[in-house]
Design an enzyme around this catalytic site. Structure first.
Site, short mmCIF file in Angstrom:
data_model
loop_
_atom_site.label_atom_id
_atom_site.label_comp_id
_atom_site.label_asym_id
_atom_site.label_seq_id
_atom_site.Cartn_x
_atom_site.Cartn_y
_atom_site.Cartn_z
CB THR A 58 -3.21 29.89 -18.14
OG1 THR A 58 -2.31 28.88 -17.72
CG2 THR A 58 -2.53 31.24 -18.00
CB THR A 93 -2.60 25.81 -23.56
OG1 THR A 93 -1.64 25.94 -22.51
CG2 THR A 93 -3.28 27.13 -23.81
CG ASP A 94 -0.23 22.51 -19.94
OD1 ASP A 94 0.36 23.24 -20.74
OD2 ASP A 94 -0.11 22.62 -18.70
CG ASP A 137 -3.63 22.70 -14.64
OD1 ASP A 137 -3.11 23.81 -14.57
OD2 ASP A 137 -3.18 21.77 -15.35
CB SER A 138 -5.90 21.44 -19.38
OG SER A 138 -4.54 21.47 -19.68
CB SER A 139 -2.44 18.53 -15.77
OG SER A 139 -2.79 19.19 -14.58
N1 ASP Z 1 -1.53 24.44 -16.86
C1 ASP Z 1 -2.45 25.20 -17.65
C2 ASP Z 1 -3.49 24.24 -18.17
O1 ASP Z 1 -3.26 23.56 -19.13
C3 ASP Z 1 -1.73 25.88 -18.75
C4 ASP Z 1 -2.59 26.74 -19.64
O2 ASP Z 1 -3.78 26.88 -19.53
O3 ASP Z 1 -2.00 27.31 -20.57
O4 ASP Z 1 -4.55 24.16 -17.60
#
Ligand code: ASP
Length: 217
Positions: free
Chosen positions: A25, A101-102, A69-71
């Site tokens: 994000t 963050t995920d 994206d961290s997913s």
């Molecule tokens: N979907 C985002 C991620 O984990 C959320 C974030 O960065 O807070 O890449």
């Protein structure tokens, strides 16, 4: 996924930091037509953070291209991060990884076991709001993560381990958990106390050191 070196600000007598931008994000921007948040490259981040130059460290940047994206992060990207850190280990005083963050806790845990005999700080951080938004938590998180990665006491790094810094708190990476998707205070370490709190000074716990501002470099 490609890995690119983006830029280097050099100030030879200062601490040197390798900054690795993986995505998340923090680097996103709102598509004006659809309103959807889309990943942006490091240049966008840099444009929104003139403070990076003011820090006075030698900061080199490597970015994942495209940012992820961290997913989508998993063992392959953990290996990429380890390869980057090992290849650059002797050239830098510390490493800061910008990460979604995920799954940040998973990456921090994996790195803590993969980076054997680590003697330098590897600080992961990110944000709940993109860096271009007025109320972003990204600037504070990023600047303090860099300060911590650069901090030394008698020539020794203060936190030579894999940590997450988020919302004023430094946590041992492999003890963390993301607990909230709405609050800035998004991470907890349930089975180990925080390593430091960042207020006017950054106080380590137990009080091994206080990182004063401007930081003792
Ligand atoms: N979907 C985002 C991620 O984990 C959320 C974030 O960065 O807070 O890449």
């Amino acid at each position: 996924m490609q890995i690119m070196t983006v830029s280097t600000y050099t100030q030879s007598d200062k601490a040197s930091i390798l900054f690795i931008y993986t995505g998340g994000t923090i680097g996103m921007i709102e598509n004006p037509k659809t309103g959807v948040l889309e990943s942006f490259n490091f240049q966008h981040l840099k444009d929104n953070m003139p403070e990076l130059k003011k820090l006075g460290y030698s900061v080199s940047t490597i970015q994942f291209d495209p940012p992820m994206d961290s997913s989508e992060m998993g063992p392959n990207s953990w290996k990429d991060l380890v390869d980057i850190i090992s290849a650059n280990y002797h050239r830098y005083d510390g490493f800061v990884i910008l990460h979604g963050t995920d799954t940040m806790s998973y990456t921090a845990s994996a790195l803590s076991f993969m980076l054997e005999n680590l003697g330098k700080p590897v600080i992961l951080t990110g944000s709940q709001l993109p860096i271009g938004m007025l109320r972003t938590d990204g600037k504070e998180n990023l600047i303090t993560a860099i300060e911590i990665a650069a901090a030394k006491d008698n020539g020794q790094p203060i936190v030579p381990e894999v940590c997450i810094f988020f919302e004023n708190t430094l946590l041992r990476g492999n003890r963390t958990r993301k607990i909230n998707a709405d609050h800035f205070n998004a991470f907890r370490s349930y089975n180990y106390p925080p390593l430091a709190h960042a207020g006017i000074h950054i106080n380590t716990i137990p009080p091994r050191s206080i990182i004063q501002f401007p930081v003792n470099r």
